[in-house]
Design a protein around this motif. Structure first.
Motif, PDB file in Angstrom:
ATOM      1  N   GLU A  61      49.897   6.924  82.548  1.00 38.72           N
ATOM      2  CA  GLU A  61      49.844   6.534  83.884  1.00 38.72           C
ATOM      3  C   GLU A  61      48.896   5.364  84.396  1.00 38.72           C
ATOM      4  OE1 GLU A  61      48.583  10.498  85.893  1.00 38.72           O
ATOM      5  OE2 GLU A  61      50.342  11.374  84.871  1.00 38.72           O
ATOM      6  N   ARG A 105      51.194  10.674  77.191  1.00 35.44           N
ATOM      7  CA  ARG A 105      50.442  11.343  78.356  1.00 35.44           C
ATOM      8  C   ARG A 105      49.127  12.076  77.896  1.00 35.44           C
ATOM      9  NH1 ARG A 105      51.281  13.043  83.482  1.00 35.44           N
ATOM     10  NH2 ARG A 105      50.734  15.002  84.055  1.00 35.44           N
ATOM     11  N   HIS A 149      46.386   8.596  89.548  1.00 38.68           N
ATOM     12  CA  HIS A 149      47.590   9.084  88.753  1.00 38.68           C
ATOM     13  C   HIS A 149      48.627   8.521  89.119  1.00 38.68           C
ATOM     14  CE1 HIS A 149      45.668  12.679  86.983  1.00 38.68           C
ATOM     15  NE2 HIS A 149      44.464  12.205  87.513  1.00 38.68           N
ATOM     16  N   GLU A 211      48.356  10.581  93.496  1.00 38.44           N
ATOM     17  CA  GLU A 211      49.681  10.419  92.873  1.00 38.44           C
ATOM     18  C   GLU A 211      50.286   9.185  93.493  1.00 38.44           C
ATOM     19  OE1 GLU A 211      50.608  11.860  90.153  1.00 38.44           O
ATOM     20  OE2 GLU A 211      49.316  13.701  90.062  1.00 38.44           O
TER      21      GLU A 211
HETATM   22 ZN   LIG Z   1      48.564  12.363  86.221  1.00 36.38          ZN
END
Ligand SMILES: [Zn+2]
Length: 333
Positions: A61, A105, A149, A211
């Protein structure tokens, strides 16, 4: 009978997508001033809050890394209190590649599911637990945490404000982004944003998880930076002169959504009936949105919001396919 048309048509290649902004080289940040690699704390030497802005809780991210790198380049320093800038799962990020951007990730497990005393103090050993144990003393002393994120599927930015009113109120004061999600996390483990005082409604500590958009979108990097600026402005630890040079965003009208429950996947044949990517509002209760094997999955109430449907790579039994939410503000009518 199953129909092939039921299978979700991908709106994009979920595994190969462009990264539209420069991904920073983190080598200059390795040697922190805290004794912890990739963690820098600037202390004004005057009383004030300890504010932490963290990137790379998930190693793929990279919009957060872009934003934190930019803050370093601007030489952001607190006028009071302390500011910590950090890159969390750097071992996962070390595996990041522009060719396979989704594949970094984590190394052993999700860094954002280990933030409870039982796991941090427990016997578990993983790359992520080791790093969380390193970061824990810093996270534990932060009064305000912003965790940056991004999402696998393209969807509007959303603030994950957590389960308590204090999270919603902080999101409201930040005024960014449009969508604010109240939730209580996941059964599989605790998030950093819920750790210690952040998750205690009686504590003045507060945290947000943003996000910012799809992992590679230019706009995700812009949202990460704008949200960081709004967070710093709200924290009060910087002088106004910083924001004259680097303006924080103007507040936007917000929609507050309460997550009610997850849809857990039961079979290895879970498919959405449409290419949902997140934040779609399904007007009619009883609308079938997916099939789990032969079983239809329907929305349980009116104006049901789909919060972060899982990408195909996580369509496995026991995983969360999507979380469902109600719009709580502005009120209907
Ligand atoms: Zn994340």
């Amino acid at each position: 009978m199953r129909q092939s048309a039921r299978f979700r048509e991908p709106a994009m290649d979920e595994e190969r997508y462009p990264t539209e902004f420069p991904v920073p080289d983190l080598a200059p940040y390795r040697r922190g001033n805290t004794g912890i690699d990739y963690v820098h704390t600037f202390d004004a030497g005057k009383p004030g809050l300890h504010v932490m802005i963290n990137a790379l809780t998930h190693g793929n991210e990279v919009c957060g890394a872009y934003a934190v790198d930019q803050l370093f380049r601007w030489n952001v320093r607190p006028a009071r209190g302390k500011l910590t800038l950090s890159f969390a799962n750097v071992d996962a990020f070390a595996r990041f590649s522009l060719e396979r951007p989704a594949n970094s990730r984590w190394v052993d497990e999700d860094f954002n599911r280990v933030w409870s005393a039982d796991k941090l103090d427990g016997p578990g050993m993983s790359v992520e637990l080791r790093r969380a144990r390193e970061l824990r003393p810093v996270v534990a002393t932060a009064d305000l945490l912003l965790d940056l994120h991004s999402m696998h599927l393209p969807a509007p930015a959303e603030m994950i404000a957590g389960p308590h009113a204090k999270g919603r109120e902080l999101a409201r004061r930040l005024g960014i982004p449009t969508f604010v999600i109240s939730d209580s996390g996941f059964a599989t483990g605790s998030r950093m944003r819920d750790y210690g005082g952040f998750g205690d409604p009686a504590s003045a500590k507060n945290a947000q998880l943003i996000e910012c958009g799809q992992h590679g979108e230019r706009s995700a990097a812009e949202v990460a930076l704008a949200t960081s600026l709004a967070f710093l402005r709200e924290s009060g630890i910087l002088d106004a002169s910083f924001f004259a040079a680097h303006p924080a965003p103007a507040p936007v009208p917000q929609r507050f959504i309460q997550v009610t429950h997850p849809i857990l996947i039961k079979t290895d044949r879970f498919v959405f009936d449409a290419p949902y990517t997140g934040m779609e509002t399904i007007a009619k209760a009883g609308t079938v949105i997916a099939h789990d094997g032969d079983e239809p999955v329907a929305t349980p109430y009116e104006d049901c919001v789909l919060v972060m449907p899982a990408p195909r790579r996580y369509m496995k039994p026991g995983y969360t396919a999507v979380r469902l939410g109600r719009v709580v503000e502005p009120a209907a009518g």
